[in-house]
Enzyme design. Structure first.
Site, PDB file in Angstrom:
ATOM      1  NE  ARG A 246      24.032  10.160 -35.214  1.00  9.90           N
ATOM      2  CZ  ARG A 246      23.125   9.877 -34.270  1.00  9.90           C
ATOM      3  NH1 ARG A 246      23.501   9.596 -33.026  1.00  9.90           N
ATOM      4  NH2 ARG A 246      21.841   9.846 -34.564  1.00  9.90           N
ATOM      5  CD  GLU A 275      27.801   4.190 -34.194  1.00  8.02           C
ATOM      6  OE1 GLU A 275      26.625   3.798 -34.363  1.00  8.02           O
ATOM      7  OE2 GLU A 275      28.088   5.175 -33.521  1.00  8.02           O
ATOM      8  CG  HIS A 294      24.692   4.469 -31.354  1.00  7.19           C
ATOM      9  ND1 HIS A 294      24.970   5.089 -32.543  1.00  7.19           N
ATOM     10  CD2 HIS A 294      23.761   5.256 -30.736  1.00  7.19           C
ATOM     11  CE1 HIS A 294      24.241   6.194 -32.645  1.00  7.19           C
ATOM     12  NE2 HIS A 294      23.503   6.311 -31.555  1.00  7.19           N
TER      13      HIS A 294
HETATM   14  N1  LIG Z   1      24.137   7.885 -28.257  1.00  9.37           N
HETATM   15  C1  LIG Z   1      22.856   7.863 -28.533  1.00  9.37           C
HETATM   16  O1  LIG Z   1      22.201   6.830 -28.491  1.00  9.37           O
HETATM   17  C2  LIG Z   1      22.162   9.139 -28.846  1.00  9.37           C
HETATM   18  C3  LIG Z   1      22.794  10.131 -29.532  1.00  9.37           C
HETATM   19  N2  LIG Z   1      22.172  11.318 -29.803  1.00  9.37           N
HETATM   20  C4  LIG Z   1      22.919  12.381 -30.470  1.00  9.37           C
HETATM   21  O2  LIG Z   1      22.875  13.530 -29.641  1.00  9.37           O
HETATM   22  C5  LIG Z   1      22.640  14.660 -30.445  1.00  9.37           C
HETATM   23  C6  LIG Z   1      22.022  15.764 -29.639  1.00  9.37           C
HETATM   24  O3  LIG Z   1      20.675  15.450 -29.312  1.00  9.37           O
HETATM   25  P1  LIG Z   1      19.737  16.566 -28.637  1.00  9.37           P
HETATM   26  O4  LIG Z   1      20.432  17.163 -27.481  1.00  9.37           O
HETATM   27  O5  LIG Z   1      18.408  15.981 -28.465  1.00  9.37           O
HETATM   28  O6  LIG Z   1      19.711  17.639 -29.830  1.00  9.37           O
HETATM   29  P2  LIG Z   1      19.599  19.215 -29.708  1.00  9.37           P
HETATM   30  O7  LIG Z   1      19.266  19.699 -31.079  1.00  9.37           O
HETATM   31  O8  LIG Z   1      18.736  19.601 -28.574  1.00  9.37           O
HETATM   32  O9  LIG Z   1      21.097  19.634 -29.332  1.00  9.37           O
HETATM   33  C7  LIG Z   1      22.132  19.796 -30.239  1.00  9.37           C
HETATM   34  C8  LIG Z   1      22.786  21.102 -29.889  1.00  9.37           C
HETATM   35  O10 LIG Z   1      23.959  21.268 -30.650  1.00  9.37           O
HETATM   36  C9  LIG Z   1      24.029  22.647 -30.991  1.00  9.37           C
HETATM   37  N3  LIG Z   1      24.957  22.832 -32.090  1.00  9.37           N
HETATM   38  C10 LIG Z   1      24.808  22.449 -33.366  1.00  9.37           C
HETATM   39  N4  LIG Z   1      25.897  22.820 -34.073  1.00  9.37           N
HETATM   40  C11 LIG Z   1      26.713  23.437 -33.180  1.00  9.37           C
HETATM   41  C12 LIG Z   1      27.989  24.033 -33.296  1.00  9.37           C
HETATM   42  N5  LIG Z   1      28.610  24.097 -34.464  1.00  9.37           N
HETATM   43  N6  LIG Z   1      28.561  24.545 -32.177  1.00  9.37           N
HETATM   44  C13 LIG Z   1      27.929  24.489 -30.988  1.00  9.37           C
HETATM   45  N7  LIG Z   1      26.705  23.936 -30.836  1.00  9.37           N
HETATM   46  C14 LIG Z   1      26.123  23.433 -31.923  1.00  9.37           C
HETATM   47  C15 LIG Z   1      22.607  23.014 -31.334  1.00  9.37           C
HETATM   48  O11 LIG Z   1      22.399  24.404 -31.311  1.00  9.37           O
HETATM   49  C16 LIG Z   1      21.880  22.307 -30.222  1.00  9.37           C
HETATM   50  O12 LIG Z   1      21.779  23.109 -29.081  1.00  9.37           O
HETATM   51  C17 LIG Z   1      21.775  14.133 -31.594  1.00  9.37           C
HETATM   52  O13 LIG Z   1      21.885  14.944 -32.737  1.00  9.37           O
HETATM   53  C18 LIG Z   1      22.325  12.761 -31.812  1.00  9.37           C
HETATM   54  O14 LIG Z   1      23.353  12.818 -32.774  1.00  9.37           O
HETATM   55  C19 LIG Z   1      20.897  11.527 -29.411  1.00  9.37           C
HETATM   56  C20 LIG Z   1      20.209  10.546 -28.741  1.00  9.37           C
HETATM   57  C21 LIG Z   1      20.768   9.259 -28.437  1.00  9.37           C
HETATM   58  O1  LIG Z   2      18.364   9.168 -31.424  1.00 11.95           O
HETATM   59  C1  LIG Z   2      19.543   9.180 -31.815  1.00 11.95           C
HETATM   60  O2  LIG Z   2      20.024  10.120 -32.468  1.00 11.95           O
HETATM   61  C2  LIG Z   2      20.392   8.044 -31.510  1.00 11.95           C
HETATM   62  O3  LIG Z   2      21.559   8.100 -31.737  1.00 11.95           O
HETATM   63  C3  LIG Z   2      19.829   6.803 -30.943  1.00 11.95           C
HETATM   64  O4  LIG Z   2      18.698   6.953 -30.251  1.00 11.95           O
END
Ligand SMILES: NC(=O)C1=CN([C@@H]2O[C@H](COP(=O)(O)OP(=O)(O)OC[C@H]3O[C@@H](n4cnc5c(N)ncnc54)[C@H](O)[C@@H]3O)[C@@H](O)[C@H]2O)C=CC1
Ligand SMILES: O=C(O)C(=O)CO
Length: 328
Positions: A246, A275, A294
């Site tokens: 993000r 964004e 994004h």
């Molecule tokens: N660019 C895009 O289109 C996309 C962006 N995203 C972003 O990616 C992020 C991660 O997605 P996932 O890996 O599926 O989620 P996830 O929940 O598996 O991974 C997030 C990780 O961050 C860790 N975390 C949280 N706070 C922390 C901190 N203070 N210090 C260290 N680690 C910390 C959590 O423990 C977790 O392991 C989503 O929350 C979303 O914001 C996700 C999908 C698509």
């Molecule tokens: O899934 C998310 O969090 C995204 O940013 C877009 O898929």
């Protein structure tokens, strides 16, 4: 008073057209209104649209806070976010009101990790500005000192936030390019270390020792501005920063300064604040920064699968059953 118990034809708002056929399943059991525009509804429009709905299928650009839930009314039973990230939803406010909140994890992990790798290479090898040179007819000759970049093979990768996408990104770069792995996490990840090697370190160590830093933490109060001026100042002058998580996690003013001063080599961003980011923004103008709109999860496979989960979550929540993917 109509409350959370299941109603015959619940009223549902879908705040944007989603891909695939999944909304058809929703229409079979609900009264569905889909916001028809490409641009999201304004706050004012959303406030008007949510009133009296039993379920909301929302996008990451819709801010659903306590006030919005209040406006929707007591009958609101479920908010199904069409994203894995759910920082746009006040989950505590939802919990207080007994509203279920769902997201769409896993099915977009590979697509987003692929894009993180694409950004890493694009920023490392000047892919966009060099390509633009060709498009603009400015390609004069092969230059021994032109467009020199940096290489990941055998270097150190720092994954900030070793969750699903962090791990998938590491898997690609450790397996494919033989990178050494450092990561931050709130707990040790024995399984990851068994699979990929690597070491859990403090953020400062990761920033100082990594050649490539890829950000994958969820946006929370704790991670907002995590990569601030002080953090960036710890990075190597040859390093590349990638953010597909993000925009708010990285201090953009500090990043502009670092790129201008060449105190880091480059950056690749799929997410920004706000964004969209204005075309006049110094990061957009920087030759050392690649910015995408994004699109991490933007593949047919991922977006269709996200729609299926979002609809499953909504239908489950409307009938008072546990969601397929719940964040509450
Ligand atoms: N660019 C895009 O289109 C996309 C962006 N995203 C972003 O990616 C992020 C991660 O997605 P996932 O890996 O599926 O989620 P996830 O929940 O598996 O991974 C997030 C990780 O961050 C860790 N975390 C949280 N706070 C922390 C901190 N203070 N210090 C260290 N680690 C910390 C959590 O423990 C977790 O392991 C989503 O929350 C979303 O914001 C996700 C999908 C698509
Ligand atoms: O899934 C998310 O969090 C995204 O940013 C877009 O898929």
């Amino acid at each position: 008073m109509e409350s959370h118990e299941a109603v015959k034809r619940p009223r549902v708002l879908v705040t944007r057209q989603t891909p695939g056929e999944s909304l058809q399943r929703l229409r079979e059991v609900c009264e569905v209104e889909v916001w028809p525009e490409t641009m999201p509804p304004s706050r004012e429009e959303l406030c008007r649209l949510v009133k009296g709905r039993h379920g909301l299928l929302t996008m990451l650009s819709d801010r659903i806070d306590g006030e919005m839930m209040e406006i929707a009314g007591d009958q609101l039973a479920v908010i199904s976010n069409y994203a894995v990230g759910f920082n746009n939803i006040d989950v505590d406010a939802a919990k207080t009101r007994g509203i279920a909140v769902g997201n769409t994890p896993d099915v977009l992990t590979d697509a987003t990790a692929d894009l993180a790798v694409a950004l890493l290479f694009a920023a490392s090898r000047h892919v966009l500005p060099a390509g633009n040179q060709v498009r603009e007819g400015e390609w004069k000759t092969w230059e021994p000192t032109g467009w020199l970049g940096v290489e990941p093979a055998g270097k150190t990768l720092g994954i900030v936030g070793m969750g699903r996408i962090g791990r998938a990104t590491a898997r690609r770069l450790v397996g494919g390019w033989g990178m050494n792995l450092l990561y931050t996490s709130r707990s040790d990840q024995a399984e990851v270390e068994k699979e990929l090697g690597g070491r859990r370190v403090e953020l400062d160590t990761l920033l100082a020792e990594s050649d490539f830093v890829s950000v994958h933490v969820a946006l929370t109060d704790e991670t907002r501005n995590l990569i601030d001026a002080e953090a960036i100042s710890k990075m190597k002058s040859t390093s590349v920063l990638v953010n597909t998580a993000r925009g708010e996690i990285v201090d953009q003013d500090a990043l502009v300064e670092a790129l201008e001063n060449r105190s880091i080599f480059g950056a690749g961003l799929d997410v920004t604040t706000p964004e969209p980011l204005s075309a006049e923004h110094p990061l957009v103008k920087s030759a050392h920064c690649v910015i995408l709109p994004h699109i991490g999860s933007a593949t047919h496979t991922s977006r269709n699968a996200m729609a299926e989960i979002a609809v499953d979550n909504l239908i489950a929540g409307l009938s008072g059953r546990p969601l397929r993917c719940s964040v509450t």
